[in-house]
Design a protein around this motif. Structure first.
Motif, mmCIF file in Angstrom:
data_model
loop_
_atom_site.group_PDB
_atom_site.id
_atom_site.type_symbol
_atom_site.label_atom_id
_atom_site.label_comp_id
_atom_site.label_asym_id
_atom_site.label_seq_id
_atom_site.Cartn_x
_atom_site.Cartn_y
_atom_site.Cartn_z
ATOM 1 N N ASP A 197 0.500 -1.116 -0.047
ATOM 2 C CA ASP A 197 -0.297 0.127 0.010
ATOM 3 C C ASP A 197 1.088 1.366 -0.183
ATOM 4 N N ASP B 174 -6.367 0.083 -0.495
ATOM 5 C CA ASP B 174 -6.206 -1.468 0.464
ATOM 6 C C ASP B 174 -7.634 -1.857 0.979
ATOM 7 N N LYS C 264 -8.807 -6.385 -2.273
ATOM 8 C CA LYS C 264 -8.861 -8.142 -1.697
ATOM 9 C C LYS C 264 -10.716 -8.701 -3.121
HETATM 10 MG MG MG Z 1 -2.803 -4.235 2.100
#
Ligand code: MG
Ligand code: ADP
Length: 312
Positions: free
Chosen positions: A186, A268, A272
């Motif tokens: 990140d 961040d 995912k």
């Molecule tokens: Mg991360």
């Protein structure tokens, strides 16, 4: 290189391994070394503070305290943790539950370094506790409560982004106008690299010496998630650290995902999504959000972009 003498504007950098289980790197332009040292000390102290309060590896952290007690009764938490939990729940809603900090109700049984994974039976027993809807946040009382036993949270998918944003806020408070702060995958950047953009490379999922894209960046955040970060292979299956909240198994619909947006908390938290939902669905979500761009590498090695990054 560090080349700042006493009263000369210059680039200053510092790198440290081990905070939040990863590498922290800060690179900044300052008028003199005293200011740079002050800025670097403050940013690294902030990273250590956040690690201390949000790590699930530290039994005395605020998050560990929540995990130990929130199924029994509401736990009063700091405004910082409360806000980050509220943001995490917002990202769960945005991503149709692909991002879910309660993944840890199953996820705590994995240890990728020691090649340990839960049995199917253990996953089936723990899986009913995975659901962000079990997180009851009371804004007035500033408490969190778990709606059922067995729920655990882990901020490993958002705390580094948050720490990077806090680091940037500290630098901005010191009137630093050109800097990059990185925690693992990140990064957030303020300004340019004095006359040129910062350039961030995205690595090949199977070969860290190969770069699949180089992106020029100014004033933005960027996060990359990959199935090659924390993993082990067994019988041709890759077990890695991004978990599908629906199955409790590693989520493997892409090999890597790079997200661009204004804050590192956001990049961040959203990096995912594609692992769980697949590239198409994730790109649909990012395009709909409007402030988010992405570069995804599929299992076949295809590189896909959101609308904002497509060649004209
Ligand atoms: Mg991360
Ligand atoms: P890094 O830890 O290098 O920043 P990522 O940003 O890709 O890597 O985040 C991976 C981490 O996110 C995992 O190690 C775990 O702590 C957490 N995580 C795994 N699956 C999920 C999920 N479905 N939702 C939210 N967080 C997750």
């Amino acid at each position: 290189a560090v080349c700042g003498s006493a009263a000369h504007a210059a680039w200053f950098e510092r790198t440290e391994d081990g905070i939040m289980g990863t590498r922290i790197a800060v690179d900044l332009w300052a008028d003199d070394k005293a200011l740079a040292d002050l800025a670097l000390d403050r940013v690294f102290n902030e990273m250590r503070r956040i690690d201390q309060s949000m790590s699930t590896y530290k039994p005395d952290s605020e998050v560990s305290r929540v995990n130990a007690a929130a199924a029994q009764a509401p736990v009063v938490i700091s405004p910082e943790l409360f806000d980050l939990l509220a943001t995490a729940v917002e990202y769960s809603r945005i991503t149709d539950g692909a991002f879910d900090i309660t993944y840890a109700s199953v996820g705590f049984m994995y240890d990728f370094r020691s090649r340990i994974k839960p049995t199917d039976k253990a996953i089936a027993a723990a899986l009913p506790a995975v659901n962000y809807r079990f997180l009851e946040l009371d804004k007035g009382r500033r408490t969190i409560r778990f709606a059922r036993p067995g729920v655990r949270i882990d901020l490993g998918g958002i705390a580094k982004g948050h720490a990077v944003d806090r680091g940037i806020a500290i630098l901005q408070g010191l009137k630093i106008e050109h800097a990059s702060v990185t925690a693992g995958g990140d990064t957030r950047i303020i300004g340019d690299r004095k006359g040129a953009p910062w350039v961030v490379g995205i690595r090949h999922p199977d070969d860290k010496t190969k770069v699949i894209a180089r992106i020029p960046l100014v004033d933005t955040a960027i996060s990359t998630s990959g199935d090659y970060e924390r993993y082990f292979d067994e019988n041709g299956v890759r077990y890695h650290h991004i978990i599908d909240p629906a199955s409790g198994h590693s989520a493997s619909k892409v090999r890597s995902a790079t997200i661009l947006a204004n804050t590192a908390t956001r990049t961040d938290g959203l990096s995912k999504t594609a692992f769980v939902l697949g590239a198409e669905k994730a790109i649909e979500i990012y395009d709909r959000l409007g402030d988010v761009d992405a570069i995804l590498v599929t299992p076949e090695g295809k590189v896909l972009y959101t609308k904002g990054l497509e060649a004209p």
